[in-house]
Design a protein around this motif. Structure first.
Motif, PDB file in Angstrom:
ATOM      1  N   SER A  95      48.068  37.554  36.679  1.00 65.69           N
ATOM      2  CA  SER A  95      47.778  36.446  37.599  1.00 65.69           C
ATOM      3  C   SER A  95      47.716  35.091  36.904  1.00 65.69           C
ATOM      4  CB  SER A  95      46.447  36.706  38.311  1.00 65.69           C
ATOM      5  OG  SER A  95      45.356  36.530  37.406  1.00 65.69           O
ATOM      6  N   THR A 117      45.182  33.445  35.825  1.00 69.66           N
ATOM      7  CA  THR A 117      44.114  32.603  36.373  1.00 69.66           C
ATOM      8  C   THR A 117      42.870  32.619  35.486  1.00 69.66           C
ATOM      9  OG1 THR A 117      43.295  34.450  37.697  1.00 69.66           O
ATOM     10  CG2 THR A 117      44.871  32.957  38.753  1.00 69.66           C
ATOM     11  N   VAL A 142      40.435  36.690  42.534  1.00 70.83           N
ATOM     12  CA  VAL A 142      41.594  37.528  42.191  1.00 70.83           C
ATOM     13  C   VAL A 142      41.153  38.973  41.981  1.00 70.83           C
ATOM     14  CG1 VAL A 142      43.376  37.947  40.460  1.00 70.83           C
ATOM     15  CG2 VAL A 142      42.898  35.614  41.202  1.00 70.83           C
TER      16      VAL A 142
END
Length: 305
Positions: free
Chosen positions: A236, A238, A296
């Motif tokens: 991801s 992130t 997430v």
């Protein structure tokens, strides 16, 4: 485990629950080929990618006793090599003629070998873990060891000179974290040129699954879901720091202790994933970044479980 003076010497065997997959076998085979050609090995990679475990596995394959050093900012050359730690006194009393008393005293400095000297002298395998945490000037002594196979001593050892010829069976294995890590020094180019560096990346999914399963005892399916969550978070992008297989192991082991289930409806499972993965992926921990990471993680749990 045995002792050589003040140095603990380890038996050459892999760590418990060592998991060998095609990825791990390939890395070990490459390392052994370079060692057979006479070159020291350097495993470099981020924290949690199994560098130390792999180094100990390769040391076990070599089959020689192992001396281990952990890099330290406070190390000096003497911490690696040894030095004069005191004096040895010898006194001789001669009273052969009872009316004459003759005494002789001899004071000699006493030398104590430290781990590098013990390994070089006896042909042991040196595992220098996170060697770039030691200051570069401390590691300068390794230059002649790796190139000329001579150990330059700061002062003469008893009955010997300032140089020690390195045993032909001596082998060195190094590990290090990336230079941007806190507490890590940039190593000398001359030292890095004397070793073969193998960059350790994240494990493939099969390896992460088997490691998680063996380290925790979880069923294959449950371990697989945890691995997918961690790998999904890694993909991801992130986070501040990417999660590794270490996060998988921590989640799995904690689940076993808490007797929780790998189920999106189990609040304990969700909280464990949040706590461990938020901790592993952040060092500064700003509110915004932590919030997005947890979002997430929550999405991945709902999707995978």
């Amino acid at each position: 485990m045995s002792s050589n003076g003040n140095t603990t010497v380890l038996e050459p065997r892999s760590l418990p629950n060592f998991v060998e997959t095609p990825y791990v076998s390939d890395m070990a085979e490459r390392a052994m080929s370079y060692i057979a050609a006479g070159f020291p090995i350097h495993f470099r990679g981020i924290s949690g990618t199994g560098k130390t475990t792999l180094a100990m596995h390769v040391a076990a394959l070599i089959g020689r006793p192992v001396v281990m050093i952990h890099g330290d900012e406070e190390f000096s050359t003497s911490d690696l090599v040894g030095g004069e730690t005191g004096f040895r006194s010898k006194k001789v009393v001669d009273n052969y003629i009872h009316t004459v008393l003759k005494t002789e005293e001899d004071m000699q400095k006493r030398w104590t070998d430290n781990r590098l000297t013990v390994a070089c002298k006896n042909g042991f395998t040196l595992v220098y873990d996170e060697f770039t945490r030691s200051r570069p000037e401390t590691n300068n002594v390794l230059l002649s060891v790796l190139q000329e196979r001579m150990l330059d001593l700061p002062s003469p050892r008893e009955g010997e000179g300032n140089y020690l010829k390195v045993h032909p069976d001596f082998t060195a294995i190094f590990t290090s974290n990336p230079e941007e890590y806190a507490g890590v020094h940039r190593s000398q180019d001359a030292l890095r040129d004397r070793m073969i560096t193998l960059d350790i990346d994240y494990f493939d999914e099969e390896t992460e699954l088997r490691i998680t399963q063996f380290k925790s005892g979880l069923a294959n399916g449950d371990a697989g879901k945890i691995v997918k969550i961690v790998r999904g978070l890694r993909d991801s992008d992130t986070y501040e720091f990417a999660p590794t297989v270490r996060g998988c192991i921590m989640i799995a082991k904690t689940l076993v202790v808490r007797k929780a289930e790998v189920n999106k409806e189990d609040p304990v499972f969700r909280q464990i994933c949040m706590d461990i993965l938020a901790s592993e992926t952040s060092r500064i921990g700003t509110a915004g970044s932590q919030k997005r990471v947890k979002e997430v993680i929550s999405e991945l749990i709902d999707k995978i479980c």
